[in-house]
Scaffold this active site. Structure first.
Site: not given
Ligand code: BG6
Length: 481
Positions: A22-23, A177-178, A240
């Site tokens: 991740l980093a 939560d990105h 998400h």
């Molecule tokens: C992550 C999940 O939180 O989000 C992954 O662990 C997933 O499995 C990803 O692929 C999806 O993120 P994004 O930003 O590519 O839509």
């Protein structure tokens, strides 16, 4: 379009797990981009902390390689890269022991914002928090950042919250939560709360149903072993998808402040009805060799879902009677994340029965081709009487806002918010627990009924049962394309 960049205060940022995936993939490239944009002031410091036995130069080389791997070449300006690398330090640390902690303390400077990013397994959160606090490295103003998976169920999430709360106050804890850092997800709030247009119609009286789709083309690949202990419900729905649902369904908060926002999101989660068994469909991609979930997961008996579709009900005055359909999966036909809001049909047609109605629909495309499209009925031009036709008022952000529109990665925004001390786009502990509180019984129900996920073809739109979930209600999913 030139974005307005407001510099943050000078900071000392420590990244635990700084040599990890991740980093390298997100955090460090994100910081580089903010540095390049002039948002990070000179004099700030980024300290990598990990088990690997490296010195500062070794770490800088690792970061250089990460930037080269994960950023487009055009962004890597030699002088900017060199000055960015000059900001980095490194300490070899033992999260559960004593090694490295005095050196880390030595990096901290008075008068700087202090932030500690826990890019490590959740099992280490408590150990890191304890050492930071007990060794006086973190003070009352310091911030800690933690990543998902935030627990595996309600009880583990509670334990994590409690272990962090033993050393830090809630206003110091930034749970990422990105999805909340994605520009287009923030745009959901702008669409709803910066326009008068939609809000009067934003309820069960006018909205027939809502669909939230997050479809991915990738499989579980190298993450198979981890993913098999998780599955789509834990990996995507609990966090998400739930956040997207909250932003669509929440009441308008009185201001864009952390607790005002999070209070309203929490109310949505608490208003969710328990899921009935018939309202959830799980799937697993089953193809040949590399395209097969069981092979990738390395578990021939796996019952873990790589796809899930569900129908949710938000039991409150605004939404009673409007279902929310959620679906997410891997190895699907296309990569697309979108939310579509289908309005009800007008109560009476003055144009006669022969005209075909299409319900108005608002589609918010989160990725790719970020944008919005509103489907409306118009008269088809030309002779032939009053023939109606539905057209899309389609807006692609790239077209509307300029070709050089640069949509920052979610992590860039979120890390800068940590430094600014703004928790609006981060999850509060009670929110995470409430989401697990709703998800737990769903997982238990699956276990109890010995549910086996329905197979689906890689590259398809998911299992048959997912279509049926909609067809039963006389509705259909939007195409994944
Ligand atoms: C992550 C999940 O939180 O989000 C992954 O662990 C997933 O499995 C990803 O692929 C999806 O993120 P994004 O930003 O590519 O839509």
């Amino acid at each position: 379009m030139v974005a307005r960049v407001i510099p943050v205060d000078c900071f000392d940022l420590v990244i635990f797990g700084a040599t990890g995936d991740l980093a390298r993939r997100k955090i460090l490239p994100g910081l580089y981009r903010r540095w390049k944009e002039g948002q990070i002031p000179e004099g700030s410091q980024i300290v990598g902390a990990a088990r690997s036995d490296l010195d500062a130069d070794g770490f800088r080389e690792l970061v250089r390689a990460a930037l080269e791997e994960f950023l487009p070449k055009a962004e890597l300006l030699p002088e900017t890269v060199a000055s960015f690398l000059g900001m980095l330090g490194y300490v070899t640390i033992d999260a559960r022991g004593d090694a490295g902690w005095p050196e880390l303390a030595g990096f901290m400077r008075a008068g700087m914002v202090r932030a500690f990013y826990f890019s490590v397994a959740p099992a280490l959160f408590g150990d890191l928090a304890q050492r930071l606090k007990e060794r006086g490295i973190a003070d009352r103003d310091s911030r800690i950042v933690v990543e998902k998976p935030f627990g595996k169920n309600l009880s583990t999430a509670r334990r994590l919250n409690e272990s962090l709360a033993s050393y830090f106050h809630e206003d110091q804890i930034y749970r990422i939560d990105h999805y909340l850092g994605k520009e287009t997800v923030q745009n959901l709030m702008a669409v709803r709360f910066a326009n008068i247009l939609f809000e009067p119609l934003w309820n069960a009286q006018y909205i027939d149903h809502v669909q939230i789709t997050v479809a991915e083309t990738v499989g579980v690949g190298g993450r198979g072993e981890y993913y098999d202990t998780s599955g789509a419900i834990r990996d995507m729905v609990q966090n998400h998808m739930m956040q997207l649902l909250c932003l669509i369904a929440m009441e308008p908060p009185n201001c864009f402040e952390p607790d005002a926002m999070r209070d309203e999101k929490l109310k949505v989660i608490r208003a969710l009805d328990p899921l009935a068994p018939a309202e959830v469909v799980r799937g697993q991609y089953r193809g040949k060799d590399g395209d097969d979930y069981l092979t990738e997961a390395g578990n021939p008996d796996s019952r873990t879902e790589s796809f899930v579709a569900m129908k949710l009900h938000v039991s409150n005055w605004r939404w009673k009677g409007t279902p929310f359909y959620l679906r997410t999966g891997k190895r699907l036909r296309a990569r697309t994340s979108e939310i579509s809001v289908t309005f009800k049909e007008p109560p009476h047609s003055i144009f006669g029965e022969s005209n075909q109605w299409r319900a108005n629909m608002l589609v918010i495309r989160l990725q790719p081709d970020e944008g919005m499209d509103l489907r409306v009925m118009i008269k088809e031009p030309g002779p032939g009487g009053m023939r109606l036709k539905d057209v899309a008022l389609d807006m692609s952000f790239a077209e509307a806002l300029g070709d050089d529109l640069d949509i920052p990665d979610a992590y860039e925004r979120l890390i800068m918010d940590v430094i600014r001390g703004n928790q609006t786009l981060f999850m509060r502990g009670d929110e995470v627990e409430a989401a697990w509180g709703w998800v737990d019984p769903v997982l238990e129900m699956m276990d109890e009924r010995g549910d086996v996920p329905e197979p689906y073809e890689p590259g398809s739109t998911g299992p048959e049962g997912s279509m049926m979930l909609m067809h039963r209600d006389g509705r259909r999913w939007r195409e994944i394309k």
